[in-house]
Design an enzyme around this catalytic site. Sequence first.
Site, mmCIF file in Angstrom:
data_model
loop_
_atom_site.group_PDB
_atom_site.id
_atom_site.type_symbol
_atom_site.label_atom_id
_atom_site.label_comp_id
_atom_site.label_asym_id
_atom_site.label_seq_id
_atom_site.Cartn_x
_atom_site.Cartn_y
_atom_site.Cartn_z
ATOM 1 N N LYS A 84 0.859 -1.191 0.000
ATOM 2 C CA LYS A 84 0.000 0.000 0.000
ATOM 3 C C LYS A 84 0.892 1.237 0.000
ATOM 4 C CE LYS A 84 -4.329 1.201 2.286
ATOM 5 N NZ LYS A 84 -5.063 1.079 3.541
HETATM 6 C C1 E4P Z 1 -8.439 1.959 3.604
HETATM 7 O O1 E4P Z 1 -7.613 1.220 3.159
HETATM 8 C C2 E4P Z 1 -8.276 2.718 4.845
HETATM 9 O O2 E4P Z 1 -7.531 1.923 5.744
HETATM 10 C C3 E4P Z 1 -9.584 3.015 5.513
HETATM 11 O O3 E4P Z 1 -10.678 2.682 4.712
HETATM 12 C C4 E4P Z 1 -9.658 4.376 6.126
HETATM 13 O O4 E4P Z 1 -10.913 4.527 6.730
HETATM 14 P P1 E4P Z 1 -11.243 5.724 7.744
HETATM 15 O O5 E4P Z 1 -11.377 6.983 6.947
HETATM 16 O O6 E4P Z 1 -12.537 5.342 8.383
HETATM 17 O O7 E4P Z 1 -10.093 5.799 8.706
#
Ligand code: E4P
Length: 220
Positions: A84
């Site tokens: 990522k």
């Molecule tokens: C995605 O990969 C992120 O980890 C996640 O969806 C972030 O979500 P949030 O905005 O609720 O922290």
Amino acid sequence: MKLFVDTGDIEEVKRAAEWGVLDGVTTNPTLIAKSGKGFKETVLAICEAVPGGDISAEVVATDYDTMLKEALEIASWHPQIVVKVPLIEPGVRLVKTLSDKGIKTNVTLVFTVGQALMAAKAGATYISNFVGRVDDLATDGMNAVTETVEMVATYGYRSEVLVASVRHPLHVLQAIQSGAHVATMPLKVIEALFKHPLTDSGLQRFLDDWNKAGLSIFEK
Ligand code: E4P
């Protein structure tokens, strides 16, 4: 549509995996820190809990050379790992390098179709378009998802659009309507997808009627 759970908690991953409908897991530095365990051990445990699933694990450096070292280290841990990478300039360059090496990537913190274009052109496997964080600013976060799904289809990019920062079942419905390829969400949102009061009351009535009639599937 692929369904990913967004968590660094191995117990949550195991619970979601039990249903047999989980395609992968996304983590981020915040979720890993919250798990209270080491990064590598957590990611490896998640890979084991979801055989064949795509498991996203994020780099934390912000300069190209260090990001590349981190990415190659993380990718070496397990074949299911998707690296990522944040949508910053060195991140896009890194995605191109990893894509050329056949390493899967998930480009994160994407909020606009312009950013998504950079990720798609670099060869991202997944483009993580955040919705809830935009909704929090009183703007419709799903607009960029719809635009990105169209952009990817129009130009034939191979990237899959991943709806992230999902906060509730309505976001899942909107993700389906937009034609997004993947949605990742907290376990509690997946659990909510099962629920409908008419399912509960309907089942109760079926069982009451069956029991009142004294029926059995296994006849004596
Ligand atoms: C995605 O990969 C992120 O980890 C996640 O969806 C972030 O979500 P949030 O905005 O609720 O922290």
